[in-house]
Structures are given as structure tokens and as C-alpha cells.
Enzyme design. Structure first.
Site, short mmCIF file in Angstrom:
data_model
loop_
_atom_site.label_atom_id
_atom_site.label_comp_id
_atom_site.label_asym_id
_atom_site.label_seq_id
_atom_site.Cartn_x
_atom_site.Cartn_y
_atom_site.Cartn_z
N ASP A 108 23.06 -11.28 6.20
CA ASP A 108 23.37 -12.13 5.04
C ASP A 108 24.86 -12.29 4.83
O ASP A 108 25.34 -13.39 4.55
CB ASP A 108 22.72 -11.55 3.78
CG ASP A 108 23.09 -12.34 2.54
OD1 ASP A 108 22.86 -13.57 2.53
OD2 ASP A 108 23.63 -11.74 1.58
N MET B 290 0.80 -1.23 0.00
CA MET B 290 0.00 0.00 0.00
C MET B 290 0.83 1.28 0.00
O MET B 290 0.30 2.38 0.13
CB MET B 290 -0.96 0.02 1.20
CG MET B 290 -1.91 -1.15 1.23
SD MET B 290 -2.86 -1.29 -0.29
CE MET B 290 -3.67 -2.84 0.00
N CYS B 291 2.14 1.16 -0.12
CA CYS B 291 3.01 2.35 -0.16
C CYS B 291 3.00 2.97 -1.55
O CYS B 291 3.07 2.26 -2.56
CB CYS B 291 4.43 1.98 0.23
SG CYS B 291 4.64 1.75 1.99
N HIS B 292 2.94 4.29 -1.58
CA HIS B 292 2.99 5.02 -2.84
C HIS B 292 4.43 5.14 -3.32
O HIS B 292 5.34 5.34 -2.51
CB HIS B 292 2.43 6.43 -2.66
CG HIS B 292 0.97 6.46 -2.36
ND1 HIS B 292 0.49 6.26 -1.09
CD2 HIS B 292 -0.10 6.66 -3.15
CE1 HIS B 292 -0.83 6.33 -1.12
NE2 HIS B 292 -1.22 6.58 -2.36
N MET C 201 7.82 4.79 6.06
CA MET C 201 8.02 3.41 5.61
C MET C 201 9.34 3.26 4.85
O MET C 201 10.01 2.22 4.95
CB MET C 201 6.85 2.92 4.76
CG MET C 201 5.54 2.83 5.53
SD MET C 201 5.64 1.92 7.10
CE MET C 201 6.17 0.32 6.55
N GLU C 202 9.72 4.30 4.12
CA GLU C 202 10.99 4.26 3.40
C GLU C 202 12.16 4.21 4.38
O GLU C 202 13.13 3.46 4.17
CB GLU C 202 11.10 5.47 2.47
CG GLU C 202 10.23 5.38 1.23
CD GLU C 202 8.73 5.54 1.48
OE1 GLU C 202 7.95 5.21 0.57
OE2 GLU C 202 8.31 5.98 2.58
#
Length: 157
Positions: free
Chosen positions: A127, A74-76, A112-113
Site C-alpha cells: 500500500d 471462525m477464529c477465536h 492464524m494470528e
């Protein structure tokens, strides 16, 4: 409280930000990764077989911030104007703290970014060092602060 990502039938939707004003948006997030002394020393001494761990984590954090809308439904998609990183060492704890700040001029925030950047950066460390220490712990991924938009300013206390 009504969630903006759900329609009247309770189906997911992407929020319409078309009528929002363009404002300066900035957000900072951080997270920690704890590891064994051996893994910490390999990173500090830049002797990992996969290459320079912290430098690679910084690049991954930037990429993670830029690609957020591709991995979180849902992120633009946003035109980011800045992604800045910092890594702090905690020698006694054998840990690193990754801090990511993201900025844009836009109609929706960049929290969110920033959070994605931190997550991807820390996962990259994991990793690259997992052959030495599979018990590493990624913890405390949090939004530290955000500014801009209707909801105003937030600073973690």
C-alpha cells in the site's frame, strides 16, 4: 477427515474450545515481498511519501495479529502475550521477508494470528509503495513453526 468447523448438517460453526486445557501456544509465520529496484531503494533510504514503510509494516503486522478474530470468521478472540516481528532485506532480489511470532496462554493455537500478521504487514508495504511499483509480488506466506496444544510441535522442513 471430519472438519471441526462444520456441524452435522454441514453448516459452518465456531469450534467449542471450552473443555481444552490452557497451554502455552507459539507460532511463527513468514512471507516475502518482491519489488523494483526503485521501490526497494525508496524503502531502504526511508524516502517514501507516506512515511517510514518498514516501521509502519511492523505496527501493521502487530495490529493484524491482534485483530485476526475480527477478519477471519471462525477464529477465536485470543489474549496475546507477545507479537514479535523481524524484517530481513534481500538486496540482490529487491525483496523483504517479514517474520511474525505470536504467543499466548490459551485453549487454541495462534497460527492464524501469525499468518494474519505477516499478511497485513506485507500488504502495508504494498500500500505504501504502490505509487512507485504496482507490480510488487507478495509470495510464500507460510507457517514456519508452531508449538503447544494437542497437535504438538510443527516445524517447516
Amino acid at each position: 477427515m471430519k472438519l471441526s468447523h462444520l456441524d452435522e448438517k454441514n453448516h459452518p460453526k465456531m469450534v467449542d474450545v471450552g473443555d481444552k486445557n490452557i497451554t502455552s501456544r507459539i507460532a511463527t509465520a513468514s512471507g516475502m515481498i518482491y519489488m523494483s529496484q526503485e521501490a526497494f531503494d525508496v524503502i531502504k533510504n526511508n524516502t517514501a511519501k507516506k512515511g517510514p514503510v518498514l516501521q509502519t509494516a511492523i505496527i501493521a503486522a502487530i495490529m493484524g495479529a491482534k485483530k485476526t478474530s475480527e477478519i477471519i470468521p471462525m477464529c477465536h478472540p485470543l489474549m496475546l502475550s507477545k507479537v514479535e516481528t523481524d524484517i530481513m532485506e534481500f538486496v540482490k532480489e529487491c525483496a523483504f521477508k517479514l517474520i511474525v511470532t505470536v504467543k499466548c496462554e490459551g485453549k487454541t493455537g495462534v497460527e492464524m494470528e501469525a499468518l494474519s500478521g505477516v499478511s497485513i504487514g506485507l500488504l502495508t508495504i504494498y500500500d505504501m509503495i504502490k505509487a512507485i511499483d504496482k507490480s510488487m509480488r507478495i509470495t510464500d506466506i507460510v507457517l514456519e513453526s508452531k508449538e503447544g496444544g494437542k497437535s504438538g510441535k510443527f516445524v517447516r522442513s
